[in-house]
Design a protein around this motif. Sequence first.
Motif, PDB file in Angstrom:
ATOM      1  N   GLY A 122     -14.351  35.086 -24.829  1.00  0.00           N
ATOM      2  CA  GLY A 122     -15.061  35.372 -26.074  1.00  0.00           C
ATOM      3  C   GLY A 122     -16.429  34.702 -26.086  1.00  0.00           C
ATOM      4  O   GLY A 122     -17.439  35.312 -26.450  1.00  0.00           O
ATOM      5  N   ARG A 166     -18.210  44.857 -30.339  1.00  0.00           N
ATOM      6  CA  ARG A 166     -17.403  45.791 -31.115  1.00  0.00           C
ATOM      7  C   ARG A 166     -16.507  46.613 -30.199  1.00  0.00           C
ATOM      8  O   ARG A 166     -15.388  46.946 -30.546  1.00  0.00           O
ATOM      9  CB  ARG A 166     -18.305  46.703 -31.942  1.00  0.00           C
ATOM     10  N   THR A 223     -13.329  44.968 -29.465  1.00  0.00           N
ATOM     11  CA  THR A 223     -12.427  44.822 -30.597  1.00  0.00           C
ATOM     12  C   THR A 223     -11.483  46.024 -30.681  1.00  0.00           C
ATOM     13  O   THR A 223     -11.920  47.155 -30.680  1.00  0.00           O
ATOM     14  CB  THR A 223     -13.244  44.723 -31.904  1.00  0.00           C
ATOM     15  N   TYR A 270      -5.916  37.877 -26.878  1.00  0.00           N
ATOM     16  CA  TYR A 270      -6.808  38.596 -27.789  1.00  0.00           C
ATOM     17  C   TYR A 270      -7.171  37.733 -28.987  1.00  0.00           C
ATOM     18  O   TYR A 270      -8.304  37.769 -29.471  1.00  0.00           O
ATOM     19  CB  TYR A 270      -6.143  39.892 -28.244  1.00  0.00           C
ATOM     20  N   THR A 295     -10.920  36.906 -30.330  1.00  0.00           N
ATOM     21  CA  THR A 295     -11.465  37.284 -31.644  1.00  0.00           C
ATOM     22  C   THR A 295     -12.245  36.178 -32.309  1.00  0.00           C
ATOM     23  O   THR A 295     -13.102  36.451 -33.129  1.00  0.00           O
ATOM     24  CB  THR A 295     -10.355  37.680 -32.632  1.00  0.00           C
ATOM     25  N   SER A 340     -15.527  37.097 -30.936  1.00  0.00           N
ATOM     26  CA  SER A 340     -15.999  38.478 -30.917  1.00  0.00           C
ATOM     27  C   SER A 340     -15.961  39.142 -32.291  1.00  0.00           C
ATOM     28  O   SER A 340     -16.673  40.096 -32.539  1.00  0.00           O
ATOM     29  CB  SER A 340     -15.186  39.312 -29.921  1.00  0.00           C
ATOM     30  N   PHE A 341     -15.127  38.640 -33.200  1.00  0.00           N
ATOM     31  CA  PHE A 341     -15.096  39.218 -34.542  1.00  0.00           C
ATOM     32  C   PHE A 341     -16.401  38.898 -35.255  1.00  0.00           C
ATOM     33  O   PHE A 341     -16.919  37.788 -35.145  1.00  0.00           O
ATOM     34  CB  PHE A 341     -13.900  38.649 -35.322  1.00  0.00           C
ATOM     35  N   HIS A 387     -16.839  36.686 -39.556  1.00  0.00           N
ATOM     36  CA  HIS A 387     -16.076  35.489 -39.896  1.00  0.00           C
ATOM     37  C   HIS A 387     -16.663  34.815 -41.122  1.00  0.00           C
ATOM     38  O   HIS A 387     -17.882  34.763 -41.283  1.00  0.00           O
ATOM     39  CB  HIS A 387     -16.140  34.492 -38.738  1.00  0.00           C
ATOM     40  N   ILE A 440      -5.398  40.754 -39.519  1.00  0.00           N
ATOM     41  CA  ILE A 440      -6.497  41.556 -38.955  1.00  0.00           C
ATOM     42  C   ILE A 440      -6.418  42.995 -39.443  1.00  0.00           C
ATOM     43  O   ILE A 440      -7.353  43.785 -39.277  1.00  0.00           O
ATOM     44  CB  ILE A 440      -6.500  41.508 -37.407  1.00  0.00           C
TER      45      ILE A 440
END
Lengths: 555, 555
Positions: free
Chosen positions: A61, A122, A125, A371, A375, A378-379, A382, A442
Motif C-alpha cells: 500500500g 482506485r 480497490t 487486502y 486499504t 489505498s483507500f 480516510h 467497507i
Amino acid sequence: LLLVLRFISFFSESHRQDSANLLIFIMLLTLTILTIWLFKHRRFRFLHETGLAMIYGLLVGVILRFGIHVPQNMSDVILSCAVNASPATLLVNVSGRFYEYTLKGEVSRGKGLQVQDDEMLRKVTFDPEVFFNILLPPIIFHAGYSLKRRHFFRNIGSILAYAFMGTVISCFVIGLIMYGFVSFMKVVGQLGGDFFFTDCLLFGAIISATDPVTVLAIFNELKVDVDLYALLFGESVLNDAVAIILSSSIAAYQPAGDNSHSFEAMAMLKSFGIFLGVFSGSFALGVATGVMTFTKLRDFPLLETALFFLMSWSTFLLAEACGFTGVVAVLFCGITQAHYTFNNLSPDSQDRTKQLFELLNFLAENFIFSYMGLTLFSFQSHVFNPMFIIGAFVAVFLGRAANIYPLSFLLNLGRKNKIGYNFQHVMMFAGLRGAMTFALSIRDTATYARQMMFSTTLLIVFFTVWICGGGTTPMLTFMSIPSAMLDGSQRRNTKHESAWPFRIWYNFDHNYLKPLLTHSGPPLTATLPTCCGPLARCLTSPQAYEVWTQHNVIQ
Amino acid sequence: LLLVLRFISFFSESHRQDSANLLIFIMLLTLTILTIWLFKHRRFRFLHETGLAMIYGLLVGVILRFGIHVPQNMSDVILSCAVNASPATLLVNVSGRFYEYTLKGEVSRGKGLQVQDDEMLRKVTFDPEVFFNILLPPIIFHAGYSLKRRHFFRNIGSILAYAFMGTVISCFVIGLIMYGFVSFMKVVGQLGGDFFFTDCLLFGAIISATDPVTVLAIFNELKVDVDLYALLFGESVLNDAVAIILSSSIAAYQPAGDNSHSFEAMAMLKSFGIFLGVFSGSFALGVATGVMTFTKLRDFPLLETALFFLMSWSTFLLAEACGFTGVVAVLFCGITQAHYTFNNLSPDSQDRTKQLFELLNFLAENFIFSYMGLTLFSFQSHVFNPMFIIGAFVAVFLGRAANIYPLSFLLNLGRKNKIGYNFQHVMMFAGLRGAMTFALSIRDTATYARQMMFSTTLLIVFFTVWICGGGTTPMLTFMSIPSAMLDGSQRRNTKHESAWPFRIWYNFDHNYLKPLLTHSGPPLTATLPTCCGPLARCLTSPQAYEVWTQHNVIQ
C-alpha cells in the motif's frame, strides 16, 4: 472505424492493467506463504500469519501510494455533462452510436476532480461485494465444516448466549458509549459532519463481531482446553451471523424514519422481527440444502466433489437471492453437511472436499488480511479523528467486558462445569476483530460517518490482530490454562453432560435422522417400532446394514 | 439523503439479481453433473457431457428469452446526453455530486433503444474477458499438467507440424474460401454490411483451432491407441495457442493499414514476427515459472498446494501483463511443472494438486459449454446468414482436410511408424471446435462482420460437438483402430524412437536438468565429470541420494 480501434486498444490496455493488479495480490500471497513456511519451520510463533499478511499488504500500500505516479490525460476521463439524476445505466449518444455506461459509485465530494493520480489506487480497490460473495463464503463454510461438533453441541447453550445476547449487549454498550463521545465531540467542535445515534448503533453492530479466523488458527495449534476452544470458536462463528443481521437491520431501519434519526421502540421491535425472520430463514435454508446434498455418486469422486462444492455455493446464492443472509445459511449448511452428508461420501471424496475447502479457506483468509493492510493506504477518503478513535477503543474494551463477565456469571449459575475466571479473562482478551468487521465496514463508505467508522475499524482490526493475536499464547501460559486431553474416555459422556433438550435431540438424531439420511448409525429397522417395519425396510439402504454389521463386529 | 438511500436500494437490488443469475448457472451445472452420473451409471456413451451441458444451456436460454419478461421503467435507464466521445470513464455532475460511470460497451445500432426487455438477458451475459482470465487458464493448465509426456514428446515433430503449419494452412484455406463466398454474396446482394479480406482471415484463425476438451474426454475413456491420442491431443492443445496468436496478430494488423484492408506482404511478415516473439516469450515465461516453483515446503502440504496454485495462476497473469499470451504460458508452465516440480512435491500434495486442477477443469469446462448453449438465445445481435453459414461449413471441412492429408503425407516420408489412413480419417473427423473458438469469437462482437462470425461459429461448435463428438466412438470401431497397449515393454524405447535432436535433449534433461531441479534421477555427482565434483555436491540435495539409492535397490 477509428472509434472501434480505440475501443480495442482501450480494452487490451485495461486488461493488462487488471492482470498487473491481480498479480500484485498473488505475489503478496506467495510472499506470505513463503514467510509463513519460514516461521513454521523455525517454530516462531509470536506473529500470526494473518498479521503477517497485513504487514505485507501495508508495505505494498505504501509503495503504491507514494512510489508510483501514473500520468494520465484528463481529457479522456472527464466530460462535462450536466443531468439531474444518476441512474444505474446510462446510454450515451455519440454521433449516432449508443454506448452503455454503468454506475460505479460516487466520487468523494471533497476531492472533487483530482481523479487522475488516484486512478491507480482506485484500480487496486475491490468492489466490497467481492468480500461478501467470493471471499467470505469459503471461510465461513470451512468453519462450519471443520467444527468439532461434539464439543460445540455440549456447550451450545453458553455459545448461543455469548453469540446472541452477548453481541447485542456489546452492540448497544458500544453504541451508547460512542453516542456519548460523539455528543461531546459535537460540543467541542471536533466533528466534521453528521453522526446520528443510528450511526453509533451501526458502529456497535459492525465492531461487535469477533473473528473466528485467528482464534481458530492459534488455538488449533496450541491444543488448548477443548471447552474454552469450543466457547470461543462457537461464539466467534455465530456472532458473525448476528453482526450481519444486526447491521443490516439497523441500516434498513435508518431510512424508515424521517431525518430525525431518533430511537423508537416500535421500529426496534420491527428490526427484531426482521432479525428473527432472516436468521431462521437462513438457518432453515442452510440445513435444508445441507441435508439435500445427499449424494449417491460414490463411484465417481470427481462428480461427487463437484456436486458437493456446487451445492454449498448455491446455498449461499439462494439465501442471498431470497433476501436472507448467505453467510448464516452457508455456516449451517457446512455444519449439516459435516454431520450427515460427509458420511455418505466415498473416502476419496471425504479427503478431497476437506482439502479443497481447507485450501479455499486459506487463500481467502490471507487475501482478506493482506487486502486490509493495503486499504490503509489505498483507500482514498480516510477520516482519522483522534478523539473518535480513542473513544472507539474504550467502547470496544467495555463492550467486550459487558458481554463476557455478566453472561459468564449468569451461565455459571446453571452450568455443571463452571467457566473459570481464567477462561473469562482469555475470552475477554481473545476478542479479535477481523474479516467480517472489515467486510461490514467497507460495504458502504459513502457518508462522512461511514468513512470515519471505516478508518477507525481498520485501526481496531490492526491492533487486535497484532497485539491481542500475538499476545494470546503468553496470555494462555500466564492464565495457566491446561492443555487439551483428547483421550477416548471423554467421548461417551456427551449424551449425559448436555441439558435435556439436547439429550432428546441427540437420541432422535442418532436413532432416526442419521439412519434416514446417511449410511451410518443403526438401521431404521432396528430403531423404529415393529409396526413400521415395511416403511423402515424401504428407507434403509443395503449399505447401512453392512456398515452397522461391521461396526458391531469391531465393537 | 434521499439519493444515498436510492443508492443503497439499487446496490442491494442488483446484488440479489446477480445472486439469482449465478444461481441459474450453478443449477445448470448441478443438473449436468447429475445427468452425467446417470449416463455413466447406465454406460450410455452416445452423448458426451459437454454436449449435454450445451443442451441444458439451450433450454435455459429459451426459457429466459421467451418465458420471462421483466418490466422496467425506461426513465431510469435512458438519459439524453449528447457528447462527442466515448471515454472509458465518465464523470456525471448531478447537482454538485460527482458520479462515476464506466464504459460497458456499445449497444447494437439496429436495436437502438429497445433496451428494457433485454435487460434480463443482458444481465446473464458475461464479460468475454471472464472466459480468458478465469475459465480458460484452469482448462489449459490441466491439459498441460495431465499430458502424457512420453507419448507427446515421441510424436513432438508431427504434433508441431499439425499444430503450427496445419493451423496456418487451415486459417488461410478457410480465409480464401470465405472471401470467395463473401465476394459472391456481395454480388448477389446477400450481405448486409462490410466484410473485408482481413475479416475472412480472422474467421479462419478463430475457427481453425480444434478443441482438446472433448477429444481428451472421449479418448481417455476409450483407451484408444496412444499415438493417435498423442497426435490429436497434442495438436488440439498447441493449436489453441496458435489460434490465439494468429487472431490477435490479424486484429492488430487490421488497424495498421488504412481503410483499404488489402493484403500486404510486409505487414504479413510483421505479423509473423509478432507471432514468433509472443509465442517464444510466452513459452519462456511458462517454462521459467514452471521451473521456479521449486517448493521445499514438503512438511506443509497446504502451503505447498497453495503456492503451487498461486504460481500457476501468476504465470498466466504475468504473461498477460507483459503483453504475451497467458494461455500459452500456462500450458508450458503446466507441462514443466508436471515434469520437474511434481517430483519435488510431497505425496500428499501430488494428490491434492492433481485433484484440485481436475475439479477446476471439470467445472470450468462444463460452465463454458452450458454458457455456449445459453448464448444462442441470450445474445442479442445474432446475424444468421444462410449462405455464409453454408460457406463456413464447407470451408471448415476443406480447411481441416487441407491440414491433415497433405501434412500426413509429408510426415510419413520421415516417420518410422507411419500415420495410417484410418488414423488420418479419424483426425479429420475428430476436429471438434469448442471452448477456445467460442472465447475468441465472443471477444469482440462490435461490427456486423464480427456478429455474423460469432453466430456462425456458435453453429459450427454445436454441430461438431454433437455430431462429430457423438460419432467418434462409432467412427473408431468403423476404422478398426486398435485399443491401447499400455504395458511396460513400450516404456524403455522412448529414447531410441525419437529423432536425434530429441535424443540429445532427453539425455541432457535426464542427466543434468532433472537432478538439478528435482530430487529424482541420478545425483549430479554421478553424471557430471569429476572436475565439477565440488559444484555437483553443492547442488545435489541429500534427498536426491536417498531417492536414487532406493531406485537402484528396487531395480
